[in-house]
Design a protein around this motif. Structure first.
Motif, PDB file in Angstrom:
ATOM      1  N   GLN A 131      48.095   2.153  42.669  1.00 41.75           N
ATOM      2  CA  GLN A 131      47.046   1.496  41.891  1.00 41.75           C
ATOM      3  C   GLN A 131      46.363   0.415  42.731  1.00 41.75           C
ATOM      4  O   GLN A 131      46.968  -0.143  43.653  1.00 41.75           O
ATOM      5  CB  GLN A 131      47.641   0.865  40.622  1.00 41.75           C
ATOM      6  N   PRO A 132      45.101   0.090  42.410  1.00 48.68           N
ATOM      7  CA  PRO A 132      44.363  -0.911  43.195  1.00 48.68           C
ATOM      8  C   PRO A 132      45.071  -2.269  43.315  1.00 48.68           C
ATOM      9  O   PRO A 132      45.091  -2.863  44.395  1.00 48.68           O
ATOM     10  CB  PRO A 132      43.032  -1.051  42.443  1.00 48.68           C
ATOM     11  N   ASN A 133      45.675  -2.756  42.217  1.00 49.29           N
ATOM     12  CA  ASN A 133      46.330  -4.064  42.334  1.00 49.29           C
ATOM     13  C   ASN A 133      47.612  -3.975  43.175  1.00 49.29           C
ATOM     14  O   ASN A 133      48.000  -4.951  43.817  1.00 49.29           O
ATOM     15  CB  ASN A 133      46.579  -4.727  40.973  1.00 49.29           C
ATOM     16  N   ALA A 134      48.266  -2.831  43.199  1.00 51.66           N
ATOM     17  CA  ALA A 134      49.412  -2.641  44.102  1.00 51.66           C
ATOM     18  C   ALA A 134      48.917  -2.594  45.550  1.00 51.66           C
ATOM     19  O   ALA A 134      49.531  -3.176  46.436  1.00 51.66           O
ATOM     20  CB  ALA A 134      50.176  -1.364  43.754  1.00 51.66           C
ATOM     21  N   ASN A 135      47.798  -1.906  45.765  1.00 54.70           N
ATOM     22  CA  ASN A 135      47.218  -1.859  47.117  1.00 54.70           C
ATOM     23  C   ASN A 135      46.904  -3.264  47.624  1.00 54.70           C
ATOM     24  O   ASN A 135      47.177  -3.596  48.782  1.00 54.70           O
ATOM     25  CB  ASN A 135      45.951  -1.001  47.143  1.00 54.70           C
ATOM     26  N   LYS A 136      46.342  -4.100  46.729  1.00 61.85           N
ATOM     27  CA  LYS A 136      46.030  -5.484  47.114  1.00 61.85           C
ATOM     28  C   LYS A 136      47.299  -6.241  47.494  1.00 61.85           C
ATOM     29  O   LYS A 136      47.315  -6.974  48.475  1.00 61.85           O
ATOM     30  CB  LYS A 136      45.332  -6.202  45.962  1.00 61.85           C
ATOM     31  N   PHE A 137      48.337  -6.070  46.682  1.00 63.08           N
ATOM     32  CA  PHE A 137      49.597  -6.771  46.968  1.00 63.08           C
ATOM     33  C   PHE A 137      50.201  -6.321  48.292  1.00 63.08           C
ATOM     34  O   PHE A 137      50.579  -7.147  49.109  1.00 63.08           O
ATOM     35  CB  PHE A 137      50.595  -6.535  45.813  1.00 63.08           C
ATOM     36  N   ASN A 163      48.831 -11.958  47.836  1.00 62.36           N
ATOM     37  CA  ASN A 163      48.478 -11.662  46.457  1.00 62.36           C
ATOM     38  C   ASN A 163      49.722 -11.651  45.580  1.00 62.36           C
ATOM     39  O   ASN A 163      50.827 -11.391  46.041  1.00 62.36           O
ATOM     40  CB  ASN A 163      47.788 -10.298  46.372  1.00 62.36           C
ATOM     41  N   LYS A 164      49.492 -11.925  44.283  1.00 64.49           N
ATOM     42  CA  LYS A 164      50.590 -11.926  43.329  1.00 64.49           C
ATOM     43  C   LYS A 164      51.121 -10.504  43.149  1.00 64.49           C
ATOM     44  O   LYS A 164      50.358  -9.545  43.059  1.00 64.49           O
ATOM     45  CB  LYS A 164      50.094 -12.485  42.002  1.00 64.49           C
ATOM     46  N   ARG A 165      52.450 -10.389  43.109  1.00 64.95           N
ATOM     47  CA  ARG A 165      53.082  -9.083  42.936  1.00 64.95           C
ATOM     48  C   ARG A 165      52.881  -8.601  41.505  1.00 64.95           C
ATOM     49  O   ARG A 165      53.229  -9.301  40.554  1.00 64.95           O
ATOM     50  CB  ARG A 165      54.575  -9.183  43.240  1.00 64.95           C
ATOM     51  N   PRO A 166      52.350  -7.380  41.329  1.00 64.25           N
ATOM     52  CA  PRO A 166      52.215  -6.824  39.981  1.00 64.25           C
ATOM     53  C   PRO A 166      53.596  -6.635  39.340  1.00 64.25           C
ATOM     54  O   PRO A 166      54.574  -6.316  40.026  1.00 64.25           O
ATOM     55  CB  PRO A 166      51.537  -5.471  40.208  1.00 64.25           C
TER      56      PRO A 166
END
Length: 124
Positions: free
Chosen positions: A115-121, A2-5
């Motif tokens: 945060q959810p997008n950090a968890n995805k990354f 996944n793209k890094r936030p």
């Protein structure tokens, strides 16, 4: 992967650059009488305080480097090490009010890193 936030990039570089700055300032302040006088008010012996500074800086910089690479362990190591550092500071610092800005910054960083997008990354 996944793209890094963007905020993970910012936090990681903040830890790396802040760590480098911390190394320089702590090394140059080792012989500063005012710094040593303030450190003497802490119940932890001065050499142990410097050791904690250097170890903590190394941990933070390492976490920053590996968080850029998406290492989930680095994120949780930073969160754990930071919590331990805050607790030690609150337990031993004679100037607790000076800890408040750092604790607030740490809380914001932890909030963002979870945060959810950090968890995805980090779990990607």
């Amino acid at each position: 992967m996944n793209k890094r936030p963007k905020f993970v990039t910012f936090i990681s570089w903040f830890l790396i650059v802040g760590g480098a700055f911390s190394l320089i300032t702590s090394f140059t302040s080792m012989n500063d009488p005012l710094v040593l006088e303030l450190m003497a008010k802490n119940p932890i012996p001065i050499p142990a305080q410097f050791a904690l500074i250097y170890i903590g800086t190394a941990v933070s910089m390492t976490c920053g480097i590996f968080m850029l690479r998406g290492a989930n362990w680095a994120r949780f190591l930073y969160i754990t090490w930071g919590a331990i550092g805050c607790l030690i500071g609150l337990a031993t610092s004679p100037m607790k009010l000076m800890l408040v800005p750092g604790i607030i910054a740490y809380g914001i960083i932890v909030f963002l890193l979870l945060q959810p997008n950090a968890n995805k990354f980090f779990n990607g």
